[in-house]
Design a protein around this motif. Structure first.
Motif, PDB file in Angstrom:
ATOM      1  N   VAL A   1      -8.723  14.950   5.155  1.00  0.00           N
ATOM      2  CA  VAL A   1      -9.971  15.272   5.842  1.00  0.00           C
ATOM      3  C   VAL A   1     -11.156  14.572   5.180  1.00  0.00           C
ATOM      4  N   LEU A   2     -11.316  14.742   3.858  1.00  0.00           N
ATOM      5  CA  LEU A   2     -12.484  14.187   3.176  1.00  0.00           C
ATOM      6  C   LEU A   2     -12.472  12.664   3.171  1.00  0.00           C
ATOM      7  N   ASN A   3     -11.324  12.062   2.867  1.00  0.00           N
ATOM      8  CA  ASN A   3     -11.247  10.604   2.852  1.00  0.00           C
ATOM      9  C   ASN A   3     -11.425  10.018   4.242  1.00  0.00           C
ATOM     10  N   GLY A   4     -10.890  10.711   5.240  1.00  0.00           N
ATOM     11  CA  GLY A   4     -11.070  10.236   6.607  1.00  0.00           C
ATOM     12  C   GLY A   4     -12.534  10.232   7.016  1.00  0.00           C
ATOM     13  N   VAL A   5     -13.239  11.302   6.676  1.00  0.00           N
ATOM     14  CA  VAL A   5     -14.669  11.392   7.001  1.00  0.00           C
ATOM     15  C   VAL A   5     -15.449  10.311   6.272  1.00  0.00           C
ATOM     16  N   LEU A   6     -15.138  10.112   4.971  1.00  0.00           N
ATOM     17  CA  LEU A   6     -15.858   9.108   4.187  1.00  0.00           C
ATOM     18  C   LEU A   6     -15.587   7.704   4.704  1.00  0.00           C
TER      19      LEU A   6
ATOM     20  N   ILE B   1       0.829  -1.206   0.000  1.00  0.00           N
ATOM     21  CA  ILE B   1       0.000   0.000   0.000  1.00  0.00           C
ATOM     22  C   ILE B   1       0.865   1.259   0.000  1.00  0.00           C
ATOM     23  N   VAL B   2       1.978   1.227   0.720  1.00  0.00           N
ATOM     24  CA  VAL B   2       2.898   2.371   0.703  1.00  0.00           C
ATOM     25  C   VAL B   2       3.402   2.609  -0.720  1.00  0.00           C
ATOM     26  N   LEU B   3       3.763   1.537  -1.417  1.00  0.00           N
ATOM     27  CA  LEU B   3       4.211   1.667  -2.807  1.00  0.00           C
ATOM     28  C   LEU B   3       3.094   2.217  -3.686  1.00  0.00           C
ATOM     29  N   GLY B   4       1.880   1.688  -3.510  1.00  0.00           N
ATOM     30  CA  GLY B   4       0.753   2.143  -4.318  1.00  0.00           C
ATOM     31  C   GLY B   4       0.440   3.618  -4.099  1.00  0.00           C
ATOM     32  N   THR B   5       0.448   4.060  -2.853  1.00  0.00           N
ATOM     33  CA  THR B   5       0.156   5.471  -2.575  1.00  0.00           C
ATOM     34  C   THR B   5       1.271   6.382  -3.082  1.00  0.00           C
ATOM     35  N   LEU B   6       2.504   5.886  -3.082  1.00  0.00           N
ATOM     36  CA  LEU B   6       3.613   6.669  -3.636  1.00  0.00           C
ATOM     37  C   LEU B   6       3.398   6.909  -5.127  1.00  0.00           C
ATOM     38  N   LEU B   7       3.042   5.853  -5.860  1.00  0.00           N
ATOM     39  CA  LEU B   7       2.782   5.994  -7.296  1.00  0.00           C
ATOM     40  C   LEU B   7       1.604   6.921  -7.559  1.00  0.00           C
ATOM     41  N   TYR B   8       0.580   6.825  -6.719  1.00  0.00           N
ATOM     42  CA  TYR B   8      -0.593   7.680  -6.883  1.00  0.00           C
ATOM     43  C   TYR B   8      -0.227   9.146  -6.641  1.00  0.00           C
ATOM     44  N   ALA B   9       0.575   9.399  -5.609  1.00  0.00           N
ATOM     45  CA  ALA B   9       0.999  10.764  -5.319  1.00  0.00           C
ATOM     46  C   ALA B   9       1.857  11.335  -6.444  1.00  0.00           C
ATOM     47  N   VAL B  10       2.727  10.512  -7.025  1.00  0.00           N
ATOM     48  CA  VAL B  10       3.538  10.941  -8.163  1.00  0.00           C
ATOM     49  C   VAL B  10       2.634  11.315  -9.334  1.00  0.00           C
ATOM     50  N   SER B  11       1.609  10.507  -9.573  1.00  0.00           N
ATOM     51  CA  SER B  11       0.659  10.796 -10.650  1.00  0.00           C
ATOM     52  C   SER B  11       0.000  12.152 -10.450  1.00  0.00           C
TER      53      SER B  11
ATOM     54  N   ALA C   1      -3.535   3.645   3.994  1.00  0.00           N
ATOM     55  CA  ALA C   1      -3.373   4.203   2.653  1.00  0.00           C
ATOM     56  C   ALA C   1      -3.640   5.705   2.643  1.00  0.00           C
ATOM     57  N   ILE C   2      -4.685   6.144   3.331  1.00  0.00           N
ATOM     58  CA  ILE C   2      -5.001   7.567   3.384  1.00  0.00           C
ATOM     59  C   ILE C   2      -3.865   8.348   4.036  1.00  0.00           C
ATOM     60  N   PHE C   3      -3.313   7.795   5.103  1.00  0.00           N
ATOM     61  CA  PHE C   3      -2.214   8.465   5.800  1.00  0.00           C
ATOM     62  C   PHE C   3      -1.016   8.647   4.878  1.00  0.00           C
ATOM     63  N   TRP C   4      -0.594   7.564   4.208  1.00  0.00           N
ATOM     64  CA  TRP C   4       0.610   7.643   3.379  1.00  0.00           C
ATOM     65  C   TRP C   4       0.378   8.458   2.112  1.00  0.00           C
ATOM     66  N   LEU C   5      -0.826   8.417   1.571  1.00  0.00           N
ATOM     67  CA  LEU C   5      -1.102   9.258   0.403  1.00  0.00           C
ATOM     68  C   LEU C   5      -0.993  10.728   0.780  1.00  0.00           C
ATOM     69  N   SER C   6      -1.509  11.090   1.947  1.00  0.00           N
ATOM     70  CA  SER C   6      -1.405  12.473   2.416  1.00  0.00           C
ATOM     71  C   SER C   6       0.054  12.858   2.654  1.00  0.00           C
TER      72      SER C   6
ATOM     73  N   GLY D   1      -6.624  -2.819   0.625  1.00  0.00           N
ATOM     74  CA  GLY D   1      -7.005  -1.498   1.103  1.00  0.00           C
ATOM     75  C   GLY D   1      -7.770  -0.707   0.068  1.00  0.00           C
ATOM     76  N   THR D   2      -8.110   0.517   0.403  1.00  0.00           N
ATOM     77  CA  THR D   2      -8.697   1.482  -0.505  1.00  0.00           C
ATOM     78  C   THR D   2      -8.103   2.837  -0.139  1.00  0.00           C
ATOM     79  N   ILE D   3      -8.364   3.839  -0.975  1.00  0.00           N
ATOM     80  CA  ILE D   3      -7.995   5.200  -0.597  1.00  0.00           C
ATOM     81  C   ILE D   3      -9.264   5.978  -0.301  1.00  0.00           C
ATOM     82  N   ALA D   4     -10.270   5.231   0.162  1.00  0.00           N
ATOM     83  CA  ALA D   4     -11.584   5.805   0.462  1.00  0.00           C
ATOM     84  C   ALA D   4     -12.116   6.453  -0.813  1.00  0.00           C
TER      85      ALA D   4
END
Length: 284
Positions: A64-69, A18-28, A88-93, A132-135
């Motif tokens: 904030v939004l993903n955490g609430v959802l 998940i850390v790897l996935g969120t890293l790629l998503y953040a790069v995108s 996932a939400i934490f590492w994406l942020s 996981g999901t990113i909410a």
């Protein structure tokens, strides 16, 4: 204690994936999507709206939004999925907050669009394959997949478009079309990634030498095998079928092992994606 070790190891591997996935998503997002002024779907789309109109940092809106959802939808998910989604939400942020080292500049906007779509599709695939999901729309898509049977990528696309299309008033018509293309590309890659990476295949084997084949497969693959009894309609003979579930990589090993024992054995992969056998009318 011995049973807990594999579970803990699996959880660690999922967390690392998940850390790897969120890293790629953040790069995108940071390197292709925002510099090109493209939109997105779901909560990430809302973060881009907040960034383009109000200048709010994407990492803050995302958290904030993903955490609430996630809190609102936690009852639809099991504890492990909820934990991994929070992870996932934490590492994406965290990755979204990191400073951008170098932005790729080009007048050909289709290039960053394709790059963003490919990276996003792979990133979401890794995250979901790891449980996981990113909410955002992905958590709603996972709920739709579980309870309605809709493909995860398809459900994600529908939900994302509901956010992306109205963005025409913020990013313009051309960038809105590019956003739709990016969403389509990422969600189609997501479907393919989930369907192929880590997927399981079921194999049926029909052979008079079923006992020898089962023993060989069990020893070589350390694979559980189920023995089924049946009757061939053509021959009227009782037949013994071997049934096993394995990975696509193992399929490449199964066929040579079976043919070494019985060259005339019939091998059928579930969904009829592959079938091999000689003198099939005699076998069945």
């Amino acid at each position: 204690m011995r049973q807990g070790i594999p579970k803990n190891r699996k959880l660690c591997l999922q967390a690392a994936g998940i850390v790897l996935g969120t890293l790629l998503y953040a790069v995108s997002i940071n390197y292709f999507l925002l510099p090109t002024r493209l939109g997105e779907g779901g909560v990430v789309g809302l973060t881009t709206i907040a960034y383009y109109t109000l200048g709010i940092a994407p990492y803050l809106t995302n958290f904030v939004l993903n955490g609430v959802l996630l809190i609102a939808g936690y009852r639809f998910l099991d504890k492990r999925t909820t934990f991994l989604s929070l992870w996932a939400i934490f590492w994406l942020s965290v990755f979204l907050k990191l400073p951008v080292v170098a932005v790729y500049h080009t007048s050909q906007t289709i290039i960053p669009t394709v790059a963003s779509g490919v990276l996003t599709g792979i990133a979401l695939g890794i995250i979901m394959r790891c449980g996981g999901t990113i909410a955002g729309s992905t958590i709603l898509a996972k709920i739709a997949n579980r309870y309605l049977g809709i493909q995860t990528g398809t459900a994600t696309l529908i939900l994302d478009l509901s956010v992306a299309l109205p963005m025409v008033f913020i990013i313009g018509f051309q960038n809105m079309l590019l956003t739709v293309f990016e969403l389509y590309l990422s969600d189609m890659l997501l479907n393919q990634f989930i369907a192929r990476v880590g997927a399981k295949k079921a194999i049926f084997i029909v052979s008079d030498a079923h006992a020898a084949i089962a023993a060989e497969l069990s020893e070589r693959l350390q694979q559980g095998i189920t023995v089924l009894k049946g009757e061939g309609f053509y021959s009227g003979r009782e037949r013994t079928l071997l049934y096993l579930v394995c990975t696509p990589a193992q399929i490449a090993k199964v066929v040579p092992i079976v043919e070494k024992v019985d060259a005339n054995a019939l091998i059928v992969v579930e969904h009829v994606r592959s079938a091999r056998g000689l003198q099939m009318h005699q076998l069945l």
